[in-house]
Design an enzyme around this catalytic site. Sequence first.
Site, PDB file in Angstrom:
ATOM      1  N   HIS A  96       3.713  -5.470   4.202  1.00 54.31           N
ATOM      2  CA  HIS A  96       4.534  -4.993   3.086  1.00 54.31           C
ATOM      3  C   HIS A  96       5.699  -4.128   3.570  1.00 54.31           C
ATOM      4  CE1 HIS A  96       0.434  -5.592   1.175  1.00 54.31           C
ATOM      5  NE2 HIS A  96       1.191  -6.563   0.706  1.00 54.31           N
ATOM      6  N   HIS A 143      -1.199   2.157   2.849  1.00 50.42           N
ATOM      7  CA  HIS A 143      -1.019   1.370   1.631  1.00 50.42           C
ATOM      8  C   HIS A 143      -2.204   0.439   1.412  1.00 50.42           C
ATOM      9  CE1 HIS A 143       1.349  -2.063  -0.484  1.00 50.42           C
ATOM     10  NE2 HIS A 143       0.955  -1.194  -1.397  1.00 50.42           N
TER      11      HIS A 143
END
Lengths: 827, 179
Positions: B127, B108
């Site tokens: 995250h 990511h």
Amino acid sequence: MQSVTDRIPLPPVSAEKRQLVCHFCIVGCGYYVYKWPINAEGGRRPEENALGLDFTIQLGAMQTSLSPQMVNTIEERDGQQYNIMIVPDRECVVNQGLSSTRGGQLASVMYNGQGASANRLEHPHLHTGDDWVAVGWEQAIGLYARLTKRVLDREGPDQLFFNLFDHGGAGGGFEDTWGTGKLIFSGLNTKMVRIHNRPAYNSECHASRDMGIHELNNSYLDAELADVILCLGGNSYETQSNWFLVHWVPDIDGSSNAKKREYFESGETAEPGRIIIVDPRRTPTVAVAEEVAGAERVLHLQPHPGTDQALFNSLLTYAYDQGWHDAELIERHTRGFDEAMRANRLSLEACSRITGIDEADLRKAAEWAYAPKPSGHRPRALHAYEKGIIWGNNNYRTQAALVDLAVATHNVNRRGTGVVRMGGHQEGYIRPPYPGGRPAPYIDEEILAGNGRMLTVWACNAFQTTNDAERYRKEVVRRSQIVRRAMAQANPYDLDALADAIDRAVTEEGGLFITTIDLYTTKIGQHGHLMLPGAHPGERDLTAMNGERRMRLSEQFMDPPGSAKADCLIAAHMANELRALYEAEGNAEMAERFAGFDWAAPEDAFEDGFRRANQEGSEASGHGDANNRLVTYDRLRAMGNNGVQLPVKEYRDGELIGTEMPYGSYEFDTEDGKVHFIPAPWEGFLEAAAEQKQKYPFWINNGRTNQIWQSAYHDRYIDFRRGRYPLAPLEIHPDDAAELGVDNGDIVEVRNDYGTVHALAYLEPDIPRGQTFMMFGYPYNVAGDITTPAVDENIVPYYKGAWGELRRIGRYEGLAQGVSFKRRRYR
Amino acid sequence: MRHWLNRRIDRRRFLKASGGTAAGLAVAGCTVTAEEQQGTAQQEAPKATLPYPRTAIARASELTVDEPVTFNYPDEQSPCALLKTGRPVDGGVGPEGDIVAYSTLCSHMGMPLTYDAEARTFKCFEHFSIFDPELRGQQVCGQATDDLPRIQLTYDESSDELSAIGVAGLIYGRASNIL
């Protein structure tokens, strides 16, 4: 699409750059699109690529979000090919450079005729009784208008049924809600319309609006300023991901404290936020919140399903009895509090009996959210709710109880507060007023009763997103077949003869002619007769607003596939054809009903709808403010991905000035400007759901997972997503699974009085015994098949209210072997 | 070769330790300069496959189930982890077919992943993405749009040696896996 997965092309400095708002949830993250010729490529040095990043070395963490899914090749209608890259905008205040798992795939779903996009509808398609054939727009709209006119002239508008989108972003925008609304409400004047994912034309927030408070009444910044966030029936890490990560996390991990001191009153206590999560299920959001804030700052209340209203009423009662309500606010700006307080009164003890939550936890929740802070100031409690409330037991009364509580404790209009829905889609509603009453007709029941000659399904899919869906689907397919048999006997190229044949089938034999307007062939569309290809953001200009009413322009940067076009232009085409038919027979009065659709581009629909709303005789529901006239495409373009928060106040020095807190002057949306409290006493469960609850052992909760957007209309064709969930997963406690002889990846059948559905077992110890959780809205299989017809007084379904029994069907390794059954909770 | 991968890192402690921002740690220990990189792979003519090096990592018999071993591949700037899962898995090598390797920069946004031996997943503490090393790095839940890049391994029975020979998937923070 890309066979090479270990490198990507970089945009050259000369690449065209456009703004695009992600359309895969309400948050509306800002992205930039880079587009450049296929044979060009930027260099790796920062001065050689449009990103300005140095790819000669390993980039540090958080410097970018860039994956192969953010790059694609596209082909325009003139045959020219381009590379595109769609990356998050670091300057956008919404996402601040962060991409979610949905937005990060924006580039990969753009059309190039391959991969997922190979399934896009490129041209209108007509079913000839045995198969689909591509036809031109003139033939498609010609047939549609002829049949519509026959039904309208003979039987009036009540036999013209619509399943109609209502949003912004994906499946809508101010241009398209206006275009369709003008055709359907002003032109055809039919009230036989169901909205988006519900069986009638209603709001999911009637209660809040009746009280004078629009459901989107704060800014995302307010989450950073909250003393406590109440997450009520929502799973924001998965479904409003970047609102949660960019704005909630800093609140509960304490990193927004400096900001709090900036906004708070002098001397007011400013500490890291706490979070109260109300959900029978321990969601991934609970796990992440505990990781971020520490378990001691997280209170997870797990009420018995459908009892949230009792919880809100007892919190109100306790807060009031402690004197934590705001008597001055109630006196000056509200009406009906005493009556509501009397009706809603519920002791902690009674609430504990109804909800199953310990009294101590109820008291703790009330103290966190409503007791004065050490400094003596009133705490700032942000009440954010979603489908657990909206699709819970009795939407209207439960929401009223919640807004009663939030207003009485003055958790509106102050920074760090709000009583807001979290939202699914973005919004973009501007339509002429709905011509029906309230409650609106229960359209699905009308279909089941044999009513409706034509059903036009516009950018929604009731086969996947309605309640009691199995019964609905079977009946729609049965009635559709009647029409197909008639069409098989007719000449598809003689429009009048074909329209006559269909007309006989729908009036004399009980058939239903189904038109769908969508990006793909949908589950309902494949059983229809006419499919018209729409276009999505990037392929046309589109305006919409997010959950803090932030309106942006998503710019067109490529052609739609084939002859597909923006939905507002499809509506205009239908209207113009109807007008021509009425003009041809000299019926000026009817022709006039379909006038005013001389649109060449979405901007024309925007000018006609959004900008003129409630001015110059144009009557509109939705976001129709007089200052809308200040908003133009050029001005929005100049505002970039930060756009402007509606309502717009003024245009000054080249900038649109918006509104962060919409009720700052304490003038609410009622005739007297006061909040009108609604009495909402706890009255138990909606009947049809209560019966199933009595009868069956398992609660079949349903909801979303973060990797799948909406009905999976794109995702069903993407390996990363479909591969993750080849069949809708059903979370179940391992002990319950063991008793049923079920293991991870087994196919289980869920059955009740309303239907049968199959799902993939996913064992999860955080699911309470006797409960399950199935992914909602998925094409493989449909959780709605086992939901009941239970609705509230406005025909909002109790989608969460399904109970059933489970059994193991078997196992198919082809489905199970590619799916990870590791725990989806961070801890 | 125990490393930070085996430690559970508290988010706030981590941020504090890295100077208040999340950036930086992922490339700590970088020894190859941009100039050196420029002089090598990037100048070569385009090929259908990238010129991945063959890099010996460890002996299979040295590995313990659920205790990842870190290494860098295809260059010093790209941290990876070798993992013995204890049961045969798709793409696994070694005598039991249970050894796999992945980039440990989250696909990511490049934050360093930690291995949770209890959950048997790689996790990102920024995250909260979760990846399954026993299923080709499949994202279990999270914000990435791609599974975790897999390091392709080969096993030499005679020497018991495991070597990295390629990468499937794009390593975070690169336009090409070979800089």
